[in-house]
Design an enzyme around this catalytic site. Structure first.
Site, short mmCIF file in Angstrom:
data_model
loop_
_atom_site.label_atom_id
_atom_site.label_comp_id
_atom_site.label_asym_id
_atom_site.label_seq_id
_atom_site.Cartn_x
_atom_site.Cartn_y
_atom_site.Cartn_z
N ASP A 85 -9.66 -5.21 -4.87
CA ASP A 85 -9.06 -4.17 -4.03
C ASP A 85 -9.64 -2.80 -4.39
O ASP A 85 -9.47 -2.32 -5.51
CB ASP A 85 -7.54 -4.18 -4.26
N SER A 100 0.82 -1.21 0.00
CA SER A 100 0.00 0.00 0.00
C SER A 100 0.87 1.27 0.00
O SER A 100 1.67 1.44 -0.91
CB SER A 100 -0.94 -0.08 1.21
N HIS A 103 -7.48 -5.48 -0.47
CA HIS A 103 -6.33 -4.82 0.16
C HIS A 103 -5.75 -5.57 1.37
O HIS A 103 -4.54 -5.72 1.48
CB HIS A 103 -6.75 -3.42 0.58
#
Ligand SMILES: *[C@@H]1O[C@H](CO)[C@@H](O)[C@H](O)[C@H]1NC(C)=O
Ligand SMILES: *[C@@H]1O[C@H](CO)[C@@H](O)[C@H](O)[C@H]1NC(C)=O
Length: 420
Positions: free
Chosen positions: A362, A192, A395
């Site tokens: 995601d 991320s 995610h």
């Protein structure tokens, strides 16, 4: 900071981003409705040798682990854990040194987030067992890295940074330290925000001389597709609530303003928080309910409000650029230009071995945004770029998915071995 000049879209982006990160943090696999929106109590950490990541999550599982600290050029004292070898491995008999790997978490979490599954499922321990020398970093502002040589975290000056400073100070400090300690080039894993800061650094030619290869999981760079689901609603209804966050130096997701923001959104007539979760984070396929409970007791962690605003700008502006002060005079003072300089991702060295993995579910690292990122890398040497697409992953699966070892981590290990 130019808080009075924040455009509504910035606030909107900020709101969306805050919310989805908050929601990411409260997303359980099931039974959302029975869980009230309250975050875990802040864990008070005293002596890291007793309560830190090594003691609670590594040594307890039979691995060696060292608590270290690194001081950045701007004075932040970061905590770093080293797992030098796999479980039961005794020193080095092969004559070749183990390759160091730096493992960098994303925004609003800390290094602990890698250790919440069972030991056989956790990325750092898997890497150690696969023969790597593993280094876990903890970004400034998170619970084990809330220290500075002269600034106090209770004061706004401690929080005057965005992800630009993670690019300019945190990453170089950690790379220098690991490189010096091991005498070897490193491999890097970023999840991320840890992928965005790495890409930004590489685009400026930084870190690459100390780097063997990098694996970017749920890579975020371009973020303009993230902010669609509740955009209208947020624009119409929540700018007020968000405004009260701006000007608060520390963005504590467990704090009252952030919690109130989330509550007010969930209380809004016709808004179903269950749908919000789906709308914002995507549908994580593979989370273990016990791990999610553990996550709630450990995370989320603080970051600076300026960092959240900078991320919101990335959402709004569709470019990867330095922090925008929102006023030409401030930008000129900082950058010598009315616009903040961009990080040109096409300038990432073309022979740098890169592994990218992104998920079809995601909502943060949206597949179209990853497409834009890949477009910036279209002239990358083909044998130096490996791209993995996991249809079911969202995610959080990348840090906590119970299948992540088979689906992702083993592929990352193999990539590192191929580029050593
Ligand atoms: C879920 O977590 C619990 C507690 O750590 C563990 O006992 C169980 O094996 C995990 N389940 C899966 C499918 O990994
Ligand atoms: C980024 O760099 C590439 C190649 O170096 C160049 O062609 C392109 O114009 C740059 N983009 C911007 C927006 O400056």
């Amino acid at each position: 900071m130019a808080k009075a000049n924040m455009a509504p879209q910035t606030l909107l982006g900020f709101a969306a981003l805050s919310l989805l990160l908050l929601i990411l943090a409260v997303e359980p696999h099931q039974a959302y409705r029975t869980r009230s929106i309250s975050f875990g109590k802040k864990i008070v950490v005293g002596d890291p040798s007793k309560n830190g990541i090594c003691a609670t999550s590594v040594i307890a599982n039979g691995y060696k682990c060292q608590e270290l600290q690194v001081i950045t050029k701007d004075g932040y004292i970061l905590s770093l854990q080293r797992i030098p070898e796999g479980r039961g491995q005794q020193g080095d008999h092969s004559g070749t040194k183990k390759q160091p790997v730096i493992v960098q978490h994303g925004v609003l979490v800390d290094g602990m987030s890698w250790f919440l599954n069972t030991p056989k499922q956790n990325l750092p321990l898997i890497l150690a067992d696969n023969g790597f020398d593993v280094w876990i970093s903890n970004t400034r502002g998170t619970r084990f890295s809330r220290r500075h040589i002269s600034l106090d975290p209770s004061k706004p000056a401690f929080w005057d940074w965005s992800w630009d400073e993670l690019v300019s100070y945190d990453l170089p400090a950690i790379f220098d330290f690991v490189y010096t300690q091991t005498g070897q080039k490193v491999h890097y894993i970023g999840h991320s925000l840890g992928s965005l800061t790495a890409l930004a650094s590489f685009s400026e030619g930084n870190l690459v001389s100390q780097l063997n290869s990098a694996a970017l999981l749920s890579p975020i760079a371009y973020l303009s597709h993230m902010n669609t689901a509740l955009g209208d609603l947020l624009a119409k209804s929540f700018v007020g609530e968000v405004t009260m966050l701006v000007g608060i130096a520390e963005f504590d997701p467990k704090g009252i303003p952030a919690t109130n923001l989330l509550k007010s959104l969930c209380d809004y007539p016709g808004i179903d928080c269950y749908d919000l979760i789906t709308a914002f984070t995507g549908n994580n396929c593979c989370l273990n309910a016990s791990t999610v409970d553990l996550f709630l007791r450990n995370e989320p962690q603080s970051t600076s409000t300026k960092n959240m605003v900078h991320l919101a700008q990335t959402v709004r502006d569709g470019v990867v650029a330095k922090f925008n002060y929102g006023r030409s005079d401030y930008n000129i003072m900082q950058y010598g230009d009315v616009q903040p300089p961009i990080y040109n991702l096409s300038n990432i060295p073309k022979n740098l071995p890169l592994f990218l993995s992104y998920g079809g579910q995601d909502a943060l690292a949206d597949a179209s945004d990853v497409g834009n990122l890949l477009d910036s890398l279209k002239f990358h040497d083909v044998d130096k770029l490996s791209v993995q697409f996991i249809k079911d992953y969202a995610h959080a699966d990348y840090i906590m998915g119970v299948t992540a070892k088979d689906v992702i981590y083993n592929a990352v290990s193999a990539f590192f071995n191929d580029h050593s």
